[in-house]
Design a protein around this motif. Structure first.
Motif, mmCIF file in Angstrom:
data_model
loop_
_atom_site.group_PDB
_atom_site.id
_atom_site.type_symbol
_atom_site.label_atom_id
_atom_site.label_comp_id
_atom_site.label_asym_id
_atom_site.label_seq_id
_atom_site.Cartn_x
_atom_site.Cartn_y
_atom_site.Cartn_z
ATOM 1 N N ASP A 29 0.855 -1.177 0.000
ATOM 2 C CA ASP A 29 0.000 0.000 0.000
ATOM 3 C C ASP A 29 0.897 1.235 0.000
ATOM 4 O OD1 ASP A 29 0.880 0.175 2.648
ATOM 5 O OD2 ASP A 29 -1.098 -0.045 3.554
ATOM 6 N N PHE A 30 0.300 2.410 -0.105
ATOM 7 C CA PHE A 30 1.033 3.681 -0.187
ATOM 8 C C PHE A 30 2.082 3.650 -1.295
ATOM 9 C CE2 PHE A 30 -0.625 4.036 4.174
ATOM 10 C CZ PHE A 30 -1.206 5.297 4.077
ATOM 11 N N PHE A 31 1.648 3.438 -2.515
ATOM 12 C CA PHE A 31 2.545 3.380 -3.668
ATOM 13 C C PHE A 31 1.898 4.096 -4.849
ATOM 14 C CE2 PHE A 31 -0.380 -0.109 -3.920
ATOM 15 C CZ PHE A 31 -0.688 -0.246 -5.265
ATOM 16 N N PRO A 32 2.685 4.671 -5.748
ATOM 17 C CA PRO A 32 2.126 5.244 -6.972
ATOM 18 C C PRO A 32 1.962 4.187 -8.049
ATOM 19 C CG PRO A 32 4.448 5.790 -6.815
ATOM 20 C CD PRO A 32 4.108 5.014 -5.573
ATOM 21 N N ALA A 33 0.949 4.377 -8.881
ATOM 22 C CA ALA A 33 0.694 3.500 -10.022
ATOM 23 C C ALA A 33 0.455 4.380 -11.248
ATOM 24 C CB ALA A 33 -0.510 2.600 -9.753
ATOM 25 N N PHE A 34 0.860 3.899 -12.412
ATOM 26 C CA PHE A 34 0.680 4.704 -13.622
ATOM 27 C C PHE A 34 0.607 3.792 -14.845
ATOM 28 C CE2 PHE A 34 5.206 4.050 -13.248
ATOM 29 C CZ PHE A 34 5.719 4.040 -14.545
ATOM 30 N N VAL A 35 0.125 4.349 -15.949
ATOM 31 C CA VAL A 35 0.001 3.616 -17.201
ATOM 32 C C VAL A 35 0.943 4.233 -18.226
ATOM 33 C CG1 VAL A 35 -1.527 2.998 -19.114
ATOM 34 C CG2 VAL A 35 -2.380 2.952 -16.754
ATOM 35 N N TYR A 36 1.692 3.380 -18.919
ATOM 36 C CA TYR A 36 2.591 3.829 -19.982
ATOM 37 C C TYR A 36 2.623 2.757 -21.059
ATOM 38 C CZ TYR A 36 6.864 5.290 -22.405
ATOM 39 O OH TYR A 36 7.767 5.678 -23.359
ATOM 40 N N ASN A 37 2.406 3.160 -22.300
ATOM 41 C CA ASN A 37 2.421 2.233 -23.432
ATOM 42 C C ASN A 37 1.553 1.005 -23.171
ATOM 43 O OD1 ASN A 37 3.959 3.802 -25.103
ATOM 44 N ND2 ASN A 37 5.824 2.582 -24.932
ATOM 45 N N ASP A 38 0.337 1.251 -22.699
ATOM 46 C CA ASP A 38 -0.665 0.192 -22.488
ATOM 47 C C ASP A 38 -0.268 -0.833 -21.431
ATOM 48 O OD1 ASP A 38 -2.409 1.220 -24.500
ATOM 49 O OD2 ASP A 38 -1.086 0.345 -26.013
ATOM 50 N N MET A 39 0.609 -0.447 -20.522
ATOM 51 C CA MET A 39 0.976 -1.285 -19.392
ATOM 52 C C MET A 39 0.740 -0.504 -18.098
ATOM 53 S SD MET A 39 2.201 -4.248 -20.540
ATOM 54 C CE MET A 39 2.891 -4.950 -22.049
ATOM 55 N N LEU A 40 0.381 -1.228 -17.039
ATOM 56 C CA LEU A 40 0.196 -0.650 -15.712
ATOM 57 C C LEU A 40 1.445 -0.924 -14.879
ATOM 58 C CD1 LEU A 40 -1.322 0.339 -13.142
ATOM 59 C CD2 LEU A 40 -2.421 -1.914 -13.052
ATOM 60 N N TYR A 41 2.022 0.122 -14.304
ATOM 61 C CA TYR A 41 3.240 0.000 -13.517
ATOM 62 C C TYR A 41 2.972 0.395 -12.066
ATOM 63 C CZ TYR A 41 5.764 -0.217 -17.978
ATOM 64 O OH TYR A 41 6.220 -0.589 -19.229
ATOM 65 N N VAL A 42 3.569 -0.357 -11.123
ATOM 66 C CA VAL A 42 3.506 -0.016 -9.703
ATOM 67 C C VAL A 42 4.930 0.058 -9.168
ATOM 68 C CG1 VAL A 42 1.208 -0.984 -9.368
ATOM 69 C CG2 VAL A 42 3.214 -2.425 -8.982
ATOM 70 N N VAL A 43 5.147 0.995 -8.221
ATOM 71 C CA VAL A 43 6.506 1.349 -7.818
ATOM 72 C C VAL A 43 6.609 1.415 -6.294
ATOM 73 C CG1 VAL A 43 8.313 3.084 -8.025
ATOM 74 C CG2 VAL A 43 6.759 2.694 -9.944
ATOM 75 N N GLY A 44 7.356 0.475 -5.693
ATOM 76 C CA GLY A 44 7.593 0.504 -4.260
ATOM 77 C C GLY A 44 6.335 0.280 -3.449
ATOM 78 N N GLY A 45 6.280 0.892 -2.257
ATOM 79 C CA GLY A 45 5.129 0.742 -1.376
ATOM 80 C C GLY A 45 5.522 0.149 -0.034
ATOM 81 N N ASN A 46 4.516 -0.196 0.745
ATOM 82 C CA ASN A 46 4.717 -0.655 2.117
ATOM 83 C C ASN A 46 4.111 -2.039 2.309
ATOM 84 O OD1 ASN A 46 5.233 -0.770 4.850
ATOM 85 N ND2 ASN A 46 3.652 0.676 5.439
ATOM 86 N N ASP A 47 4.901 -2.983 2.811
ATOM 87 C CA ASP A 47 4.394 -4.307 3.177
ATOM 88 C C ASP A 47 4.856 -4.656 4.596
ATOM 89 O OD1 ASP A 47 7.071 -4.866 2.891
ATOM 90 O OD2 ASP A 47 6.772 -6.724 1.790
ATOM 91 N N ASN A 48 4.971 -3.647 5.418
ATOM 92 C CA ASN A 48 5.549 -3.670 6.763
ATOM 93 C C ASN A 48 6.971 -3.150 6.734
ATOM 94 O OD1 ASN A 48 5.059 -4.028 9.544
ATOM 95 N ND2 ASN A 48 6.285 -5.901 9.561
ATOM 96 N N ASN A 49 7.540 -3.102 5.549
ATOM 97 C CA ASN A 49 8.819 -2.443 5.295
ATOM 98 C C ASN A 49 8.698 -1.773 3.932
ATOM 99 O OD1 ASN A 49 10.661 -3.467 7.559
ATOM 100 N ND2 ASN A 49 9.877 -5.387 6.709
ATOM 101 N N GLY A 50 9.542 -0.792 3.682
ATOM 102 C CA GLY A 50 9.535 -0.194 2.356
ATOM 103 C C GLY A 50 9.979 -1.192 1.305
ATOM 104 N N LEU A 51 9.426 -1.092 0.122
ATOM 105 C CA LEU A 51 9.733 -2.001 -0.969
ATOM 106 C C LEU A 51 10.594 -1.319 -2.023
ATOM 107 C CD1 LEU A 51 6.190 -3.553 -1.542
ATOM 108 C CD2 LEU A 51 8.181 -4.774 -0.651
#
Length: 297
Positions: free
Chosen positions: A121-143
């Motif tokens: 959770d607490f991560f940015p998501a975006f779309v580029y060239n018809d793909m969905l990208y997710v970057v980092g976030g929290n799973d009890n530690n930073g990713l």
């Protein structure tokens, strides 16, 4: 409420106020002329979507359903006429969900899609060239982990040869796409400190490169690309202190700055809301919350 920024005149205009003021707006995305945002409480996840109609300057609400549970701090994008909601937590705190849900506004139906490789959770998501990208976030530690989703095949890929991991673990950071370059800034780092670091990602070379630091470290805020610029919108400078400023990255020059003394974020749920700015045309629409590199206002 909604605040609309016009970069041409450097002015803000207030839009309609939500029918019920949310205490935590974590994600927002535009689909078909509507902005959808999840509004959760600090002690319980959300089961309500708030929907802002841009042309009519009006709000409505929709209950999550069709297998999509109440969520806390998920990611959200609009693509192909659908709303896509991913990750988050089913209880406040670190992410415990990797699920992906697709909402069809035309039929008012939810569909469960293939899950991510990591809960977050607490991560940015975006779309580029018809793909969905997710970057980092929290799973009890930073990713550091990144991954991307193919809408056509309903598959997630985690592969550093095609989408490099972050240079450091981060959660609560802001992100925005400017042309073919993706920017992230701020968040909480591996030491549990607020970060001022900014990185840009080049799709051609599959590399993250340090960029200009934020003037002030912050987290739990949002970003957007608009008119060739990256906007980092408000956020928290630690604990329960919201920030109302907007930072704009005007250049991509790589700089080296000393690491500042930064505050330690308050652990656990925060009483402060977060925001989801959405760039449309040449205006920036911001949903009330922790809005959020020169300072605009």
């Amino acid at each position: 409420s909604v605040e609309i920024y016009d970069p041409g005149t450097d002015t803000w205009t207030a839009g309609a106020t939500e029918p019920t003021l949310p205490t935590y707006t974590n994600a927002a995305a535009e689909v078909g002329g509507n902005i959808y945002c999840i509004s959760d409480a600090t002690s319980t996840p959300a089961n309500t979507l708030f929907i802002y109609n841009i042309a009519g300057d009006s709000w409505s609400t929709l209950c999550l359903g069709g297998g999509c549970p109440a969520l806390w701090a998920p990611g959200m994008v609009g693509y192909g006429g659908f709303l896509w909601v991913m990750g988050g937590g089913t209880v406040p705190g670190p992410g415990n969900s990797a699920a992906l849900y697709r909402y069809d506004p035309g039929t008012d139906t939810w569909t469960t899609m293939s899950p991510m490789n990591h809960v977050r959770d607490f991560f940015p998501a975006f779309v580029y060239n018809d793909m969905l990208y997710v970057v980092g976030g929290n799973d009890n530690n930073g990713l550091t982990q990144t991954e991307y989703y193919n809408f056509a095949t309903d598959t997630w890929t985690e592969d550093t040869n095609t989408f490099a991991f972050l240079p450091e673990p981060l959660w609560g950071h802001a992100g925005g796409l400017v042309g073919s370059t993706y920017y992230i800034t701020g968040g909480v780092n591996a030491a549990g400190e607020l970060s001022a670091a900014t990185y840009n990602y080049d799709f051609g070379t599959n590399t993250w490169t340090p960029d200009m630091d934020l003037p002030v470290p912050k987290y739990r805020f949002s970003g957007a690309g608009l008119g060739g610029l990256f906007y980092a919108v408000a956020g928290s400078t630690g604990g329960f202190s919201p920030s109302a400023d907007v930072q704009v990255l005007y250049s991509c020059a790589v700089v080296s700055t000393p690491t500042p003394s930064v505050p330690t974020p308050t652990p656990g749920p925060q009483v402060i809301p977060t925001a989801g700015p959405v760039g449309l045309g040449l205006a920036l629409l911001i949903i009330t919350g922790l809005l959020g590199f020169s300072t605009l206002r």
